[in-house]
Design an enzyme around this catalytic site. Structure first.
Site, PDB file in Angstrom:
ATOM      1  CG  ASN A 186      25.024  20.274  -0.159  1.00 32.20           C
ATOM      2  OD1 ASN A 186      24.478  21.058   0.352  1.00 32.20           O
ATOM      3  ND2 ASN A 186      24.425  19.151  -0.753  1.00 32.20           N
TER       4      ASN A 186
ATOM      5  CG  ASP B  40      25.942  15.494  -0.206  1.00 28.69           C
ATOM      6  OD1 ASP B  40      25.446  15.471   0.982  1.00 28.69           O
ATOM      7  OD2 ASP B  40      25.333  15.457  -1.410  1.00 28.69           O
TER       8      ASP B  40
ATOM      9  CE1 TYR C 164      12.819  20.115   6.837  1.00 31.29           C
ATOM     10  CE2 TYR C 164      10.631  20.745   7.489  1.00 31.29           C
ATOM     11  CZ  TYR C 164      11.899  20.890   7.530  1.00 31.29           C
ATOM     12  OH  TYR C 164      12.706  21.812   8.493  1.00 31.29           O
TER      13      TYR C 164
ATOM     14  CE1 TYR D  62      23.829   6.221  15.043  1.00 28.25           C
ATOM     15  CE2 TYR D  62      26.164   6.902  15.915  1.00 28.25           C
ATOM     16  CZ  TYR D  62      25.164   6.188  14.796  1.00 28.25           C
ATOM     17  OH  TYR D  62      25.726   5.724  13.842  1.00 28.25           O
TER      18      TYR D  62
ATOM     19  NE  ARG E 275      11.736  29.149   4.527  1.00 31.83           N
ATOM     20  CZ  ARG E 275      12.768  28.707   5.630  1.00 31.83           C
ATOM     21  NH1 ARG E 275      12.530  27.870   6.583  1.00 31.83           N
ATOM     22  NH2 ARG E 275      14.004  28.699   5.288  1.00 31.83           N
TER      23      ARG E 275
HETATM   24  N1  UDP Z   1       1.714  31.016   2.609  1.00 30.69           N
HETATM   25  C1  UDP Z   1       0.822  31.712   2.130  1.00 30.69           C
HETATM   26  N2  UDP Z   1       1.251  32.546   1.162  1.00 30.69           N
HETATM   27  C2  UDP Z   1       2.494  32.323   0.537  1.00 30.69           C
HETATM   28  C3  UDP Z   1       3.371  31.465   0.998  1.00 30.69           C
HETATM   29  C4  UDP Z   1       2.861  30.642   2.197  1.00 30.69           C
HETATM   30  O1  UDP Z   1      -0.272  32.279   2.538  1.00 30.69           O
HETATM   31  O2  UDP Z   1       3.186  33.066  -0.252  1.00 30.69           O
HETATM   32  C5  UDP Z   1       1.022  30.207   3.916  1.00 30.69           C
HETATM   33  C6  UDP Z   1       1.101  28.754   3.664  1.00 30.69           C
HETATM   34  O3  UDP Z   1       0.197  28.119   3.094  1.00 30.69           O
HETATM   35  C7  UDP Z   1       1.207  28.279   5.188  1.00 30.69           C
HETATM   36  C8  UDP Z   1       1.883  29.673   5.887  1.00 30.69           C
HETATM   37  O4  UDP Z   1       1.817  30.604   5.018  1.00 30.69           O
HETATM   38  O5  UDP Z   1       0.047  28.279   5.699  1.00 30.69           O
HETATM   39  C9  UDP Z   1       3.391  29.419   6.249  1.00 30.69           C
HETATM   40  O6  UDP Z   1       4.012  28.827   5.168  1.00 30.69           O
HETATM   41  P1  UDP Z   1       5.691  28.848   5.053  1.00 30.69           P
HETATM   42  O7  UDP Z   1       5.728  28.146   3.701  1.00 30.69           O
HETATM   43  O8  UDP Z   1       6.355  30.151   5.233  1.00 30.69           O
HETATM   44  O9  UDP Z   1       5.897  27.446   6.076  1.00 30.69           O
HETATM   45  P2  UDP Z   1       5.180  26.360   6.723  1.00 30.69           P
HETATM   46  O10 UDP Z   1       4.813  27.057   8.175  1.00 30.69           O
HETATM   47  O11 UDP Z   1       4.057  25.895   5.912  1.00 30.69           O
HETATM   48  O12 UDP Z   1       6.167  25.233   6.945  1.00 30.69           O
END
Ligand code: UDP
Length: 313
Positions: A32, A56, A145, A159, A186
Site C-alpha cells: 500500500n 492494504d 512494533y 493457525y 535507521r
Molecule cells: N542510531 C544512531 N544514530 C542514528 C540512528 C540510529 O546512533 O542516526 C543508533 C540507534 O540508537 C540504535 C542503533 O543505531 O542503537 C540502530 O538503530 P536503527 O534505527 O538502525 O535500528 P534498531 O536496531 O534500533 O531497530
C-alpha cells in the site's frame, strides 16, 4: 510456485521478489506504499511472472486462482516509521496477519512471516537465541512494533496448531543494503547519508550499544531456505558480527573517506543495549550462514546511495 508477497515494495520485500522470480516462481506482489516505494519494484514492471496490486492487507481483499505460498513481509520496520505510524503498525501485524493467514489457509498454501529481533526487546540473554522469550516493554514507544510482531508470531502458531497451515517464522536482525530509504532514520542510511554529504554523524547515546548487520542478499537467502523448510518455530536470521554503534560510525567514516565529525545525541527511549543473533539453529537446520562481509556489503550500499544522491537510482 505462485507466491503472494505482501510488503513487496519495501526494502527486503523487493529483494525477496527478485529472488523468487530468479528461482522461477511467479509473484503476486502487494503493497500500500505506506513506507514502501514504487521505485523498489519499478525494474519488475512488465516481467511476465510478476503481478503487482496496490492494496492494504488490513482491509478485506481476495486473490483469484491457485496460490502455493504466502510471504507476509508487510510492516513499517524502522523505528522512525513505526513511531510515526504506531496504529497502522499494530493493525498490519494483527488484522493484516490474520488476512494473510486466512488466505494461506483458504488456498492451502504455505506461509512465511517475517518477524524481528525486536521480539527480544532489550535482551538480557546475549547473544539472542530463539528459545529466549525476550524483555519487551509492552507500553513503551517501540511496543507498537514489538507487540505487533509478537502477536503475529502467536497468530501464526495458532493457525498452524488449529488449522495445520504450514507456517514458518523468521526473526530478522538488522539488515542493510540497496533500496533502504535514505531518510528512514535507521543507522545505516543515516550514517551513510551524513558521511557522503560531509555532515556530522549522529551517534545516539554514547554509542556503546551494539548491533550486528546482515547484508540483504544473505538475509533473503535465509528467508528462501526457511520458506522451503518444515520448521514451525522461529528461526533467527542475521549476521553475528557484532560491533558498537560508535565503532560502526568510525567504520563508515573510514570507508567513505568522509570528513564528518561524530556528534552525540540523546539515546531514544528503550533503545536495546545489545543485539547479536545466535544463528546456530539456521546453520544446522537450513545450512545457512551469511557470506557477504561488512566491507563488501557496505561498498554495494554506498554505491547505491551515491546513485540516489546523483538522482540515478
Ligand atoms: N542510531 C544512531 N544514530 C542514528 C540512528 C540510529 O546512533 O542516526 C543508533 C540507534 O540508537 C540504535 C542503533 O543505531 O542503537 C540502530 O538503530 P536503527 O534505527 O538502525 O535500528 P534498531 O536496531 O534500533 O531497530
Amino acid at each position: 510456485m505462485r507466491i503472494i508477497v505482501s510488503g513487496a515494495a519495501g526494502f527486503i520485500g523487493s529483494h525477496m521478489c527478485d529472488r523468487l522470480l530468479a528461482e522461477g516462481h511467479s509473484v503476486v506482489a502487494l503493497d500500500n506504499f505506506l513506507t514502501g516505494s514504487r521505485r523498489n519494484i519499478a525494474h519488475l514492471d512488465g516481467h511476465p511472472r510478476f503481478e503487482f496490486r496496490e492494496l492494504d492487507i488490513t482491509r478485506p481483499f481476495t486473490v483469484g486462482g491457485a496460490v502455493d505460498g504466502v510471504v507476509n513481509m508487510a510492516s513499517p520496520a524502522s523505528p522512525k516509521d513505526y513511531l510515526e505510524y504506531p496504529i497502522e503498525t499494530l493493525d498490519v501485524g494483527s488484522v493484516g496477519s490474520r488476512n494473510m493467514l486466512e488466505l494461506a489457509r483458504e488456498k492451502n498454501a504455505r506461509y512465511l512471516v517475517t518477524s524481528t529481533s525486536e521480539c527480544y526487546g532489550d535482551p538480557l540473554v546475549h547473544p539472542q537465541v530463539e528459545t529466549y522469550w525476550g524483555n519487551v516493554n509492552p507500553v513503551g514507544p517501540r511496543s507498537c512494533y514489538d507487540e505487533s510482531k509478537r502477536f503475529a508470531e502467536a497468530l501464526t502458531m495458532a493457525y498452524h496448531r488449529k488449522h495445520g497451515v504450514r507456517t514458518n517464522i523468521a526473526r530478522i536482525f538488522n539488515t542493510y543494503g540497496p533500496r533502504m530509504k535514505l531518510d528512514d532514520g535507521r543507522v545505516v542510511p543515516a550514517f551513510l547519508d551524513q558521511a557522503l554529504r560531509g555532515l556530522p554523524m549522529t551517534v545516539f547515546g554514547s554509542g556503546a550499544q551494539t548491533r550486528s548487520f546482515c547484508y540483504v542478499s544473505d538475509l533473503v537467502d535465509g528467508l528462501y531456505r526457511l520458506m522451503l523448510s518444515d520448521e514451525r518455530y522461529p528461526v533467527n536470521l542475521g549476521n553475528p558480527r557484532e560491533m558498537t554503534i560508535l565503532e560502526f560510525a568510525e567504520h563508515i567514516r573510514r570507508m567513505t573517506a568522509a570528513k564528518s565529525e561524530i556528534v552525540f545525541h540523546p539515546l531514544p527511549e528503550d533503545d536495546p543495549k545489545q543485539r547479536k543473533p545466535d544463528i546456530s539453529k539456521a546453520k544446522q537446520l537450513l545450512g545457512w550462514e551469511p557470506r557477504v562481509t561488512l566491507e563488501d556489503g557496505l561498498r554495494e550500499t554506498i554505491a547505491y546511495f551515491q546513485g540516489v544522491h546523483a538522482g540515478v537510482a
